[in-house]
Every structure is written in C-alpha cells, then in structure tokens.
Motif scaffolding. Structure first.
Motif, PDB file in Angstrom:
ATOM      1  N   GLN A 106       0.918  -1.370  -0.551  1.00  0.00           N
ATOM      2  CA  GLN A 106       0.030   0.316   0.278  1.00  0.00           C
ATOM      3  C   GLN A 106       1.069   0.900   0.097  1.00  0.00           C
ATOM      4  O   GLN A 106       0.517   2.281  -0.722  1.00  0.00           O
ATOM      5  N   LEU A 109       2.259   1.824  -3.635  1.00  0.00           N
ATOM      6  CA  LEU A 109       1.181   1.991  -4.386  1.00  0.00           C
ATOM      7  C   LEU A 109       1.388   3.588  -4.131  1.00  0.00           C
ATOM      8  O   LEU A 109       1.346   4.657  -4.676  1.00  0.00           O
ATOM      9  N   LEU A 110       1.281   3.865  -3.098  1.00  0.00           N
ATOM     10  CA  LEU A 110       0.720   5.630  -2.979  1.00  0.00           C
ATOM     11  C   LEU A 110       2.309   6.298  -3.110  1.00  0.00           C
ATOM     12  O   LEU A 110       2.396   7.685  -4.048  1.00  0.00           O
ATOM     13  N   THR A 111       3.212   5.848  -2.756  1.00  0.00           N
ATOM     14  CA  THR A 111       4.457   6.424  -3.765  1.00  0.00           C
ATOM     15  C   THR A 111       4.210   6.278  -4.908  1.00  0.00           C
ATOM     16  O   THR A 111       4.922   7.427  -5.327  1.00  0.00           O
ATOM     17  N   ASP A 112       3.635   5.552  -5.728  1.00  0.00           N
ATOM     18  CA  ASP A 112       4.002   5.242  -6.900  1.00  0.00           C
ATOM     19  C   ASP A 112       3.086   6.596  -7.378  1.00  0.00           C
ATOM     20  O   ASP A 112       3.280   7.276  -8.602  1.00  0.00           O
ATOM     21  N   ILE A 113       1.654   6.536  -6.385  1.00  0.00           N
ATOM     22  CA  ILE A 113       1.460   7.473  -7.003  1.00  0.00           C
ATOM     23  C   ILE A 113       1.326   8.854  -6.693  1.00  0.00           C
ATOM     24  O   ILE A 113       0.992  10.019  -7.618  1.00  0.00           O
ATOM     25  N   ARG A 114       1.757   9.015  -5.481  1.00  0.00           N
ATOM     26  CA  ARG A 114       2.450   9.872  -5.357  1.00  0.00           C
ATOM     27  C   ARG A 114       3.818  11.191  -6.565  1.00  0.00           C
ATOM     28  O   ARG A 114       3.655  12.427  -6.661  1.00  0.00           O
ATOM     29  N   ASP A 115       4.166  10.095  -6.745  1.00  0.00           N
ATOM     30  CA  ASP A 115       5.360  10.933  -7.820  1.00  0.00           C
ATOM     31  C   ASP A 115       4.958  10.591  -9.466  1.00  0.00           C
ATOM     32  O   ASP A 115       4.880  11.492 -10.073  1.00  0.00           O
ATOM     33  N   ALA A 116       4.208  10.176  -9.258  1.00  0.00           N
ATOM     34  CA  ALA A 116       2.701  10.228 -10.681  1.00  0.00           C
ATOM     35  C   ALA A 116       2.282  11.692 -11.102  1.00  0.00           C
ATOM     36  O   ALA A 116       2.851  12.395 -11.805  1.00  0.00           O
ATOM     37  N   VAL A 117       1.668  12.001  -9.966  1.00  0.00           N
ATOM     38  CA  VAL A 117       1.118  13.660  -9.652  1.00  0.00           C
ATOM     39  C   VAL A 117       1.828  14.443  -9.431  1.00  0.00           C
ATOM     40  O   VAL A 117       1.727  16.163 -10.314  1.00  0.00           O
ATOM     41  N   GLU A 120       3.044  17.131 -12.363  1.00  0.00           N
ATOM     42  CA  GLU A 120       1.257  17.374 -12.464  1.00  0.00           C
ATOM     43  C   GLU A 120       1.023  18.803 -11.612  1.00  0.00           C
ATOM     44  O   GLU A 120       0.895  19.959 -11.947  1.00  0.00           O
ATOM     45  N   LYS A 121       1.643  18.748 -10.332  1.00  0.00           N
ATOM     46  CA  LYS A 121       1.292  19.579  -9.514  1.00  0.00           C
ATOM     47  C   LYS A 121       1.995  20.469  -9.108  1.00  0.00           C
ATOM     48  O   LYS A 121       1.790  22.289  -9.414  1.00  0.00           O
TER      49      LYS A 121
END
Length: 138
Positions: A106, A109-117, A120-121
C-alpha cells in the motif's frame, strides 16, 4: 493448560533463549578462565600485583571489605573488555547479511501515485502563481 504450555515451549524464540543461556554459561567459564589465568597475571606484571582485597574498614562488629568490591569491579571491566574484543573479532569474521527492506504494498502504491502526480502538481502551482500575479496587477 498443558497444550498452551507445550505451544509456549515449542516456540522458536524460547528454544533459542534456552540454547543461548546454555552456551552463555559455557562461554562464561572460558572468559573467566582467560581473565583469571592469563590477563590478570599479565596485568600484575605491570602494576606490581596490586591486590585490594585486604582493604577493609570496621564499624563496631561489622567489617566492610570494600577492597574485595574494588577487585570485583576491576575483574568485571576486564571481562567486559575481553568480551567486547571477542565480539568485535567474530563480527569481522562473519559476513554481514544484507537486510532487505520490507515495503508495504500500500505504501509503495501511494508512493508511485505521489511520484506520478508530483510533476503535474508542480505545473499547476506555477500556473496558479502566474494567475495570482496577473490578478494583483489589475
């Protein structure tokens, strides 16, 4: 209750502890022999065989043998230093096992989402700052 006791004894950590205590007892006699028969005589050569065991003081009928206590402290420090040297030597001989970092899926997964976003942020933040400056100029 007998089954619970059997389960408790059968645990690996209890058996490991028992083996550690037994090996520790045997190791203690080796270290004590090393200190008493080899190291103490060697130290005695350099300090002239100083023995504090005859240092006492009396209060009434009570005799306080503080010299024997001093000897015990010195022996303890010597034994602790010898054990330190043995452990240090064994650690150099034994190869160190690399500890693998256990990553929670988990968190990964959250780290991957943060890095992907994150890129853009950063772009959004720059656009927002530019828009805020434009509105301030008006």
């Amino acid at each position: 209750m007998l089954k619970e006791f059997k389960d408790f004894i059968a645990r690996g950590n209890v058996l490991d502890l028992a083996v550690g205590v037994i090996i520790g007892g045997a190791f203690t006699s080796i270290v004590n022999s090393l200190v008493e028969n080899l190291i103490n005589p060697l130290i005695g050569i350099f300090i002239g065989g100083i023995d504090f065991s005859d240092w006492v003081f009396k209060v009434g009928d009570a005799t306080f043998k503080f010299g024997t206590f001093i000897n015990s402290i010195i022996t303890f420090l010597i034994i602790a230093f010898v054990v330190f040297l043995i452990v240090k030597f064994v650690n150099k001989l034994m190869p160190q096992k690399e500890i693998e970092a256990v990553v929670d899926p988990q968190i990964q997964l959250l780290t991957d989402i943060r890095d992907a976003v994150a890129p853009e942020k950063a772009e959004t933040t720059e656009d927002d700052e530019a828009a805020a400056e434009t509105e301030e100029e008006k």
